[in-house]
Design a protein around this motif. Sequence first.
Motif, PDB file in Angstrom:
ATOM      1  N   LEU A 179     102.081  25.058  83.463  1.00 48.73           N
ATOM      2  CA  LEU A 179     100.896  24.493  84.099  1.00 48.73           C
ATOM      3  C   LEU A 179     100.187  25.638  84.818  1.00 48.73           C
ATOM      4  N   ASP A 180      98.987  25.968  84.315  1.00 47.90           N
ATOM      5  CA  ASP A 180      98.239  27.121  84.803  1.00 47.90           C
ATOM      6  C   ASP A 180      97.313  26.736  85.955  1.00 47.90           C
ATOM      7  N   ASP A 181      96.993  27.702  86.781  1.00 50.28           N
ATOM      8  CA  ASP A 181      96.016  27.527  87.867  1.00 50.28           C
ATOM      9  C   ASP A 181      96.402  26.405  88.815  1.00 50.28           C
ATOM     10  N   PHE A 182      97.696  26.234  89.042  1.00 48.47           N
ATOM     11  CA  PHE A 182      98.117  25.128  89.898  1.00 48.47           C
ATOM     12  C   PHE A 182      97.545  25.281  91.310  1.00 48.47           C
ATOM     13  N   ILE A 202     101.257  29.543  90.030  1.00 52.33           N
ATOM     14  CA  ILE A 202     100.431  29.494  91.239  1.00 52.33           C
ATOM     15  C   ILE A 202      99.245  30.420  91.039  1.00 52.33           C
ATOM     16  N   ASP A 203      98.068  29.887  91.233  1.00 54.09           N
ATOM     17  CA  ASP A 203      96.850  30.655  91.013  1.00 54.09           C
ATOM     18  C   ASP A 203      96.793  31.884  91.925  1.00 54.09           C
ATOM     19  N   LYS A 204      96.198  32.953  91.390  1.00 55.44           N
ATOM     20  CA  LYS A 204      96.158  34.201  92.155  1.00 55.44           C
ATOM     21  C   LYS A 204      95.367  34.085  93.456  1.00 55.44           C
ATOM     22  N   ALA A 232     104.219  33.303  90.014  1.00 51.23           N
ATOM     23  CA  ALA A 232     103.057  33.676  90.824  1.00 51.23           C
ATOM     24  C   ALA A 232     102.236  34.697  90.052  1.00 51.23           C
ATOM     25  N   GLU A 233     100.931  34.454  89.912  1.00 53.82           N
ATOM     26  CA  GLU A 233     100.084  35.417  89.211  1.00 53.82           C
ATOM     27  C   GLU A 233      99.243  36.197  90.213  1.00 53.82           C
ATOM     28  N   GLY A 234      98.741  37.351  89.787  1.00 52.50           N
ATOM     29  CA  GLY A 234      97.870  38.147  90.662  1.00 52.50           C
ATOM     30  C   GLY A 234      98.602  38.925  91.732  1.00 52.50           C
TER      31      GLY A 234
HETATM   32 CA    CA Z   1      94.908  31.605  87.106  1.00 52.23          CA
END
Ligand code: CA
Length: 275
Positions: A179-182, A202-204, A232-234
């Motif tokens: 699940l992207d951009d949570f 988890i969205d950046k 965790a991205e970003g």
């Molecule tokens: Ca994202």
Amino acid sequence: AKDEGRNRSIVFDPSMRSALEQRLELLRDVRAAIEADEFTLYYQPVIDLASNSIAGFEALMRWAHPEQGILTPDRFMPAFEDQDLSLKLGDVAFETALKQMRAWLDAGIEFGRVAVNISAAQFRSGRLAEEVQERLARWNVPCDRLTIEVTEHVYMGWASDVVSDTVRKLHAAGVMIALDDFGTGYASLANLRQFPIDRLKIDKGFVQNAEDAAIVKAVITLGSSMGMKVVAEGVEDREQLEALAAYGCDQVQGYHFSRPMPADKVPGFVDGFVG
Ligand code: CA
Ligand code: C2E
Ligand code: CA
Ligand code: CA
């Protein structure tokens, strides 16, 4: 008076086109660029914190523009919003990723899993699960080498039933569901229980904002308690990384480890990676 004259000449410049014309021109250019094979994927490593190893790579679309160089999706976003083009780009993404995975498997490159981003339009046929499985079979790539990333917005969008049915089938086949951009939309973990989600990204925006530490911490705790791994991205610096590790985050992705890279750089990255 001089300024006024200059402004006026800009306003009436016949070469100025409307936003609509610019959009249509971009869509036309993208269509031609797909025919010319100018779209490709870059790969960004996802790192597993517990084992200090490469969990996989996220495949990110790039337009190798003959004059403007490598363009990121912010330069061609309207194409992802166009039904026909987003289906075509979706095909390009799957075929490119699977062909690449086949090559890496043949060469013995330990790439883990590859995650492909899916847009809402790709669910519309209702046959996405079957199509993906047919492609995997055609390239002889095992299902458990693939992750699909679906944004929170798509899950909560026009046809949650179709989406839920599709991801359920893919999950059952062994494809991992992320699940992207949570946190960027209005989905709650409670109404996401109807979807078989393996990974919560988890969205950046949250990862990079120190003031959101409590949110990040809560998402990691909740996701883990629901049996999902949290990514965790970003992640751009050591400070962010250490905080995430302390909260029990499972996997991380970001410029701190690597920017997205062309496929030919992946074997060297895998070889040189020391946790
Ligand atoms: Ca994202
Ligand atoms: P996303 O799926 O949320 O992907 C993460 C974005 O964050 C990527 O941007 C990645 O390059 C960027 N990123 C990764 N680490 C860092 C970091 O440490 N700092 C910063 N500032 N950014 C980081 P990118 O590649 O420009 O892609 C943007 C969006 O375009 C993606 O967001 C995704 O929604 C969409 N996209 C990309 N490829 C595809 C595709 O093949 N299909 C579909 N449907 N969408 C795609
Ligand atoms: Ca993604
Ligand atoms: Ca995004």
